[in-house]
Design a protein around this motif. Structure first.
Motif, mmCIF file in Angstrom:
data_model
loop_
_atom_site.group_PDB
_atom_site.id
_atom_site.type_symbol
_atom_site.label_atom_id
_atom_site.label_comp_id
_atom_site.label_asym_id
_atom_site.label_seq_id
_atom_site.Cartn_x
_atom_site.Cartn_y
_atom_site.Cartn_z
ATOM 1 N N GLN A 88 0.859 -1.175 0.000
ATOM 2 C CA GLN A 88 0.000 0.000 0.000
ATOM 3 C C GLN A 88 0.899 1.228 0.000
ATOM 4 O OE1 GLN A 88 -2.889 -0.185 3.162
ATOM 5 N NE2 GLN A 88 -3.719 -2.127 2.476
ATOM 6 N N TRP A 89 0.463 2.257 -0.734
ATOM 7 C CA TRP A 89 1.279 3.450 -0.909
ATOM 8 C C TRP A 89 0.497 4.697 -0.520
ATOM 9 C CZ3 TRP A 89 6.390 3.393 -2.455
ATOM 10 C CH2 TRP A 89 6.885 2.170 -2.899
ATOM 11 N N ARG A 90 1.244 5.673 0.011
ATOM 12 C CA ARG A 90 0.712 6.997 0.284
ATOM 13 C C ARG A 90 1.672 8.007 -0.338
ATOM 14 N NH1 ARG A 90 -0.426 8.602 5.735
ATOM 15 N NH2 ARG A 90 -2.543 9.150 5.133
ATOM 16 N N VAL A 91 1.229 9.237 -0.455
ATOM 17 C CA VAL A 91 2.093 10.267 -1.009
ATOM 18 C C VAL A 91 2.199 11.413 -0.009
ATOM 19 C CG1 VAL A 91 0.205 11.361 -2.295
ATOM 20 C CG2 VAL A 91 2.569 11.772 -2.999
ATOM 21 N N ASP A 92 3.414 11.846 0.244
ATOM 22 C CA ASP A 92 3.708 12.980 1.125
ATOM 23 C C ASP A 92 4.038 14.155 0.207
ATOM 24 O OD1 ASP A 92 5.522 14.841 2.586
ATOM 25 O OD2 ASP A 92 5.286 13.409 4.211
ATOM 26 N N PHE A 93 3.310 15.277 0.342
ATOM 27 C CA PHE A 93 3.476 16.340 -0.652
ATOM 28 C C PHE A 93 3.213 17.730 -0.073
ATOM 29 C CE2 PHE A 93 -0.933 15.082 -0.647
ATOM 30 C CZ PHE A 93 -1.646 16.247 -0.841
ATOM 31 N N ASP A 94 3.698 18.710 -0.821
ATOM 32 C CA ASP A 94 3.369 20.124 -0.596
ATOM 33 C C ASP A 94 2.558 20.595 -1.795
ATOM 34 O OD1 ASP A 94 5.085 19.868 1.575
ATOM 35 O OD2 ASP A 94 6.768 20.845 0.557
ATOM 36 N N ALA A 95 1.587 21.455 -1.563
ATOM 37 C CA ALA A 95 0.733 21.894 -2.670
ATOM 38 C C ALA A 95 0.109 23.252 -2.366
ATOM 39 C CB ALA A 95 -0.373 20.873 -2.928
ATOM 40 N N GLU A 96 -0.358 23.893 -3.446
ATOM 41 C CA GLU A 96 -1.127 25.132 -3.329
ATOM 42 C C GLU A 96 -2.392 24.986 -4.172
ATOM 43 O OE1 GLU A 96 -0.301 29.873 -3.410
ATOM 44 O OE2 GLU A 96 0.280 28.775 -5.214
ATOM 45 N N VAL A 97 -3.513 25.287 -3.560
ATOM 46 C CA VAL A 97 -4.804 25.272 -4.246
ATOM 47 C C VAL A 97 -5.288 26.712 -4.349
ATOM 48 C CG1 VAL A 97 -7.189 24.446 -4.189
ATOM 49 C CG2 VAL A 97 -5.337 22.990 -3.322
ATOM 50 N N VAL A 98 -5.549 27.165 -5.574
ATOM 51 C CA VAL A 98 -6.027 28.529 -5.802
ATOM 52 C C VAL A 98 -7.498 28.463 -6.191
ATOM 53 C CG1 VAL A 98 -5.754 30.629 -7.170
ATOM 54 C CG2 VAL A 98 -3.737 29.272 -6.537
ATOM 55 N N PHE A 99 -8.322 29.272 -5.528
ATOM 56 C CA PHE A 99 -9.760 29.257 -5.768
ATOM 57 C C PHE A 99 -10.150 30.296 -6.809
ATOM 58 C CE2 PHE A 99 -9.108 27.567 -1.522
ATOM 59 C CZ PHE A 99 -9.855 26.398 -1.578
ATOM 60 N N SER A 100 -11.133 29.962 -7.629
ATOM 61 C CA SER A 100 -11.535 30.841 -8.723
ATOM 62 C C SER A 100 -12.232 32.103 -8.229
ATOM 63 C CB SER A 100 -12.462 30.085 -9.688
ATOM 64 O OG SER A 100 -13.619 29.618 -9.015
ATOM 65 N N ASN A 101 -12.736 32.085 -7.009
ATOM 66 C CA ASN A 101 -13.392 33.278 -6.459
ATOM 67 C C ASN A 101 -12.502 34.018 -5.468
ATOM 68 O OD1 ASN A 101 -13.526 31.247 -4.562
ATOM 69 N ND2 ASN A 101 -15.513 31.864 -3.752
#
Length: 244
Positions: A15-28
Motif C-alpha cells: 500500500q502506498w501513500r504520497v507525502d506532498f506540498d501543494a497550493e490550491v487557488v480558488f476561482s473566487n
C-alpha cells in the motif's frame, strides 16, 4: 522527489501513500497551502495533475481554479482511510485473527457490568485510526473528529506495545457520540484513560496484534470472551465486508 506521472497498480500487496506540498487557488479568490500533507493513493505512483484532483475530492473543495504540486514523495505504508481517493488497497483477507498473547478486555465499572452481552461485541463496524509514524501515537479529539463513531468499534493502531493510545478528552468524545468499544495494539490496560473508559461504560480491548493486515475501511469486529472466571481473556477477529 519522486517524478512518476501515472498511477500504476501496487505490487506484492503493498500500500502506498504520497507525502506532498501543494497550493490550491480558488476561482473566487483566496488560496490554500499544504505542507507535508499525506494521502492514500490507489497505486504505486501518481502524477501531479492526478494528485491535484485527489486533493480536491478528498477535501471536498469547491470553486477550485488550479492546483500546483511543489513537492511529492511516495511512502510505502498502510492506508489510513483517506476519503474519496479510490485507494482500496490489495486483496483483502476474509478474516484476520487479531488476538495476541497480551490481548485482554476491560469492562465498564459498576455492579452488574462484568461483561456486556455477547451480542454487543460481535459484528461491529470498525473505525480504524492509524497513528503509525506519529511523534506521539495517541488519539485525541482531533484524531477522532473525522469519523462517525456511533455504534462503532474504534480501533487505534499505535504501532507500539507500550504507552498510552487515547486522551481523556477523546474518551469524552467517544462516549458522547455513542461508540460501542475501543480496541488497540497498545497493552496499556490501566491508568486514567482506562478508568475514564470504564466510567463511561466503554469496553476496552488492549494488546491486539496483526492490525496491519486490516484494510482502512470495510472491517467488522467480532470479540468473543473465553469461557471461565477470567473475563479479561478474549479472542478478537477483524472480518472484511467484501473482497477486492
Amino acid at each position: 522527489m519522486t517524478t512518476g506521472t501515472t498511477g500504476t497498480t501496487a505490487t506484492n500487496g503493498a500500500q502506498w501513500r504520497v507525502d506532498f506540498d501543494a497550493e490550491v487557488v480558488f476561482s473566487n479568490g483566496g488560496a490554500l497551502q499544504m505542507q507535508g500533507f499525506r494521502l492514500d493513493i490507489p497505486g504505486a505512483d501518481i502524477g501531479d495533475a492526478e494528485l491535484g484532483e485527489l486533493v480536491v475530492r478528498h477535501l471536498g473543495l469547491l470553486m477550485v481554479g488550479s492546483t500546483k504540486i511543489t513537492r511529492r514523495e511516495l511512502v510505502q505504508e498502510p492506508h489510513k482511510g483517506s476519503r474519496n481517493t479510490g485507494a482500496t488497497g490489495p486483496d483483502r483477507a476474509a478474516a484476520a485473527d487479531l488476538t495476541g498473547p497480551a490481548t485482554r478486555a476491560s469492562w465498564p465499572a459498576g455492579p452488574g457490568t462484568a461483561a456486556p452481552a455477547l451480542a454487543g461485541l460481535v459484528d461491529l463496524p470498525v473505525v480504524l485510526v492509524r497513528l503509525l509514524g506519529a511523534g506521539q501515537p495517541v488519539a485525541d479529539r482531533l484524531a477522532l473528529a473525522p469519523f462517525d463513531l456511533a455504534g462503532h468499534a474504534v480501533v487505534v493502531q499505535t504501532g507500539r506495545a507500550a504507552g498510552p493510545y487515547l486522551t481523556e478528552d477523546a474518551v469524552d468524545l467517544l462516549a458522547g457520540q455513542g461508540a460501542a468499544l475501543v480496541a488497540t495494539d497498545s497493552r496499556q490496560g490501566d491508568g486514567p484513560v482506562a478508568a475514564a473508559l470504564a466510567a463511561a461504560g466503554l469496553p476496552a480491548l488492549t494488546g491486539l496484534t496483526g492490525l496491519e493486515a486490516l484494510p482502512a475501511t470495510g472491517v467488522r469486529l467480532h470479540a468473543v470472551p473465553f469461557p471461565g472466571r477470567d473475563n479479561s481473556l478474549i479472542r478478537v477477529y477483524g472480518v472484511t465486508d467484501d473482497q477486492h
